[in-house]
Design a protein around this motif. Structure first.
Motif, mmCIF file in Angstrom:
data_model
loop_
_atom_site.group_PDB
_atom_site.id
_atom_site.type_symbol
_atom_site.label_atom_id
_atom_site.label_comp_id
_atom_site.label_asym_id
_atom_site.label_seq_id
_atom_site.Cartn_x
_atom_site.Cartn_y
_atom_site.Cartn_z
ATOM 1 N N HIS A 189 0.846 -1.193 0.000
ATOM 2 C CA HIS A 189 0.000 0.000 0.000
ATOM 3 C C HIS A 189 0.880 1.240 0.000
ATOM 4 O O HIS A 189 1.874 1.297 0.720
ATOM 5 C CB HIS A 189 -0.916 0.031 1.225
ATOM 6 C CG HIS A 189 -1.826 -1.149 1.299
ATOM 7 N ND1 HIS A 189 -3.016 -1.209 0.615
ATOM 8 C CD2 HIS A 189 -1.717 -2.325 1.953
ATOM 9 C CE1 HIS A 189 -3.602 -2.370 0.856
ATOM 10 N NE2 HIS A 189 -2.825 -3.071 1.666
ATOM 11 N N ALA A 190 0.479 2.219 -0.796
ATOM 12 C CA ALA A 190 1.215 3.477 -0.871
ATOM 13 C C ALA A 190 0.232 4.632 -0.691
ATOM 14 O O ALA A 190 -0.770 4.718 -1.402
ATOM 15 C CB ALA A 190 1.921 3.595 -2.211
ATOM 16 N N ARG A 200 -7.917 9.905 -8.324
ATOM 17 C CA ARG A 200 -8.605 8.712 -7.828
ATOM 18 C C ARG A 200 -9.339 7.988 -8.949
ATOM 19 O O ARG A 200 -9.426 6.759 -8.941
ATOM 20 C CB ARG A 200 -9.565 9.107 -6.706
ATOM 21 C CG ARG A 200 -8.827 9.516 -5.449
ATOM 22 C CD ARG A 200 -9.722 10.078 -4.382
ATOM 23 N NE ARG A 200 -8.937 10.471 -3.210
ATOM 24 C CZ ARG A 200 -9.324 11.382 -2.344
ATOM 25 N NH1 ARG A 200 -10.481 12.006 -2.492
ATOM 26 N NH2 ARG A 200 -8.544 11.681 -1.325
ATOM 27 N N THR A 201 -9.846 8.735 -9.929
ATOM 28 C CA THR A 201 -10.498 8.126 -11.084
ATOM 29 C C THR A 201 -9.506 7.306 -11.899
ATOM 30 O O THR A 201 -9.840 6.259 -12.439
ATOM 31 C CB THR A 201 -11.138 9.222 -11.969
ATOM 32 O OG1 THR A 201 -12.085 9.938 -11.180
ATOM 33 C CG2 THR A 201 -11.824 8.622 -13.179
ATOM 34 N N ASN A 202 -8.282 7.788 -11.987
ATOM 35 C CA ASN A 202 -7.238 7.137 -12.792
ATOM 36 C C ASN A 202 -6.313 6.255 -11.966
ATOM 37 O O ASN A 202 -5.235 5.884 -12.441
ATOM 38 C CB ASN A 202 -6.419 8.207 -13.522
ATOM 39 C CG ASN A 202 -7.238 8.926 -14.558
ATOM 40 O OD1 ASN A 202 -7.577 8.353 -15.580
ATOM 41 N ND2 ASN A 202 -7.587 10.175 -14.286
ATOM 42 N N THR A 203 -6.704 5.898 -10.755
ATOM 43 C CA THR A 203 -5.845 5.125 -9.862
ATOM 44 C C THR A 203 -5.430 3.789 -10.468
ATOM 45 O O THR A 203 -4.256 3.416 -10.411
ATOM 46 C CB THR A 203 -6.542 4.895 -8.504
ATOM 47 O OG1 THR A 203 -6.766 6.160 -7.888
ATOM 48 C CG2 THR A 203 -5.687 4.057 -7.578
ATOM 49 N N TRP A 240 -5.113 2.833 -13.585
ATOM 50 C CA TRP A 240 -4.130 3.013 -14.654
ATOM 51 C C TRP A 240 -2.770 3.429 -14.085
ATOM 52 O O TRP A 240 -1.729 2.951 -14.530
ATOM 53 C CB TRP A 240 -4.632 4.058 -15.658
ATOM 54 C CG TRP A 240 -3.727 4.193 -16.823
ATOM 55 C CD1 TRP A 240 -3.733 3.438 -17.962
ATOM 56 C CD2 TRP A 240 -2.638 5.113 -16.965
ATOM 57 N NE1 TRP A 240 -2.728 3.845 -18.791
ATOM 58 C CE2 TRP A 240 -2.038 4.869 -18.218
ATOM 59 C CE3 TRP A 240 -2.128 6.123 -16.160
ATOM 60 C CZ2 TRP A 240 -0.945 5.599 -18.673
ATOM 61 C CZ3 TRP A 240 -1.036 6.848 -16.619
ATOM 62 C CH2 TRP A 240 -0.456 6.582 -17.859
ATOM 63 N N LEU A 241 -2.787 4.316 -13.070
ATOM 64 C CA LEU A 241 -1.532 4.753 -12.448
ATOM 65 C C LEU A 241 -0.835 3.594 -11.734
ATOM 66 O O LEU A 241 0.384 3.451 -11.813
ATOM 67 C CB LEU A 241 -1.798 5.915 -11.484
ATOM 68 C CG LEU A 241 -2.154 7.243 -12.154
ATOM 69 C CD1 LEU A 241 -2.719 8.221 -11.138
ATOM 70 C CD2 LEU A 241 -0.946 7.836 -12.845
ATOM 71 N N LYS A 284 -0.998 -0.745 -3.979
ATOM 72 C CA LYS A 284 -2.275 -0.066 -4.164
ATOM 73 C C LYS A 284 -2.062 1.390 -3.765
ATOM 74 O O LYS A 284 -1.565 1.681 -2.685
ATOM 75 C CB LYS A 284 -3.345 -0.704 -3.290
ATOM 76 C CG LYS A 284 -3.678 -2.124 -3.695
ATOM 77 C CD LYS A 284 -4.943 -2.581 -3.010
ATOM 78 C CE LYS A 284 -5.298 -4.006 -3.257
ATOM 79 N NZ LYS A 284 -5.155 -4.500 -4.586
ATOM 80 N N LEU A 285 -2.448 2.299 -4.651
ATOM 81 C CA LEU A 285 -2.229 3.720 -4.419
ATOM 82 C C LEU A 285 -3.459 4.362 -3.783
ATOM 83 O O LEU A 285 -4.588 4.066 -4.165
ATOM 84 C CB LEU A 285 -1.918 4.430 -5.736
ATOM 85 C CG LEU A 285 -0.721 3.918 -6.532
ATOM 86 C CD1 LEU A 285 -0.598 4.685 -7.833
ATOM 87 C CD2 LEU A 285 0.554 4.007 -5.724
#
Length: 137
Positions: free
Chosen positions: A60-61, A81-84, A86-87, A102-103
């Motif tokens: 976890h990050a 947060r929407t693009n989490t 993909w990131l 997990k970001l």
């Protein structure tokens, strides 16, 4: 008598945890600087990744972000947060780790807190108390 596990808790995060957090920070900063994320909000608003705190198991990050212009911070967080997913995938591809972290994106409030403390210390009443208290001990 302290066990080895207790000593580790006292010392804070390990060097490896700090190193991986810094590596994740650099990768995310690079992705955002190049504009690889196809999101209008992130394209028009420069974002700084100020810190990444990894969990001890590196799964976890917590990513602290600051909008460089200091506005639309909630919109930037929503876009991140929407693009989490993909990131996370992009970070995992650039790192050689067993698991992809997990970001979790949070606003970095440390600059606001530092500014507030500075403002308080510059208050004439506080400055007077600080100057008057030097001779006392």
């Amino acid at each position: 008598m302290k066990t080895e596990k207790d000593r580790k808790k006292d010392n804070g995060p390990s060097v490896r945890v700090l190193r991986v957090g810094e590596q994740v920070r650099h990768i995310l900063s690079e992705i955002l600087a190049r504009g690889d994320v196809h999101d209008d909000q992130l394209a028009k608003q420069p974002v700084s990744i100020t810190e990444v705190r990894m969990s001890p198991d590196l799964r976890h990050a917590t990513v602290f972000v600051k909008s460089l212009l200091g506005k639309d911070e909630e919109a930037v967080l929503k876009a991140l947060r929407t693009n989490t997913a993909w990131l996370q995938k992009s970070v995992a591809e650039k790192m050689s780790m067993k698991y992809a972290a997990k970001l979790k994106f949070l606003a970095d409030e440390s600059f606001d807190e530092a500014s507030h403390i500075d403002k308080l210390l510059r208050d004439p009443k506080v400055a007077r108390d600080l100057e008057g208290g030097e001779g006392e001990a």
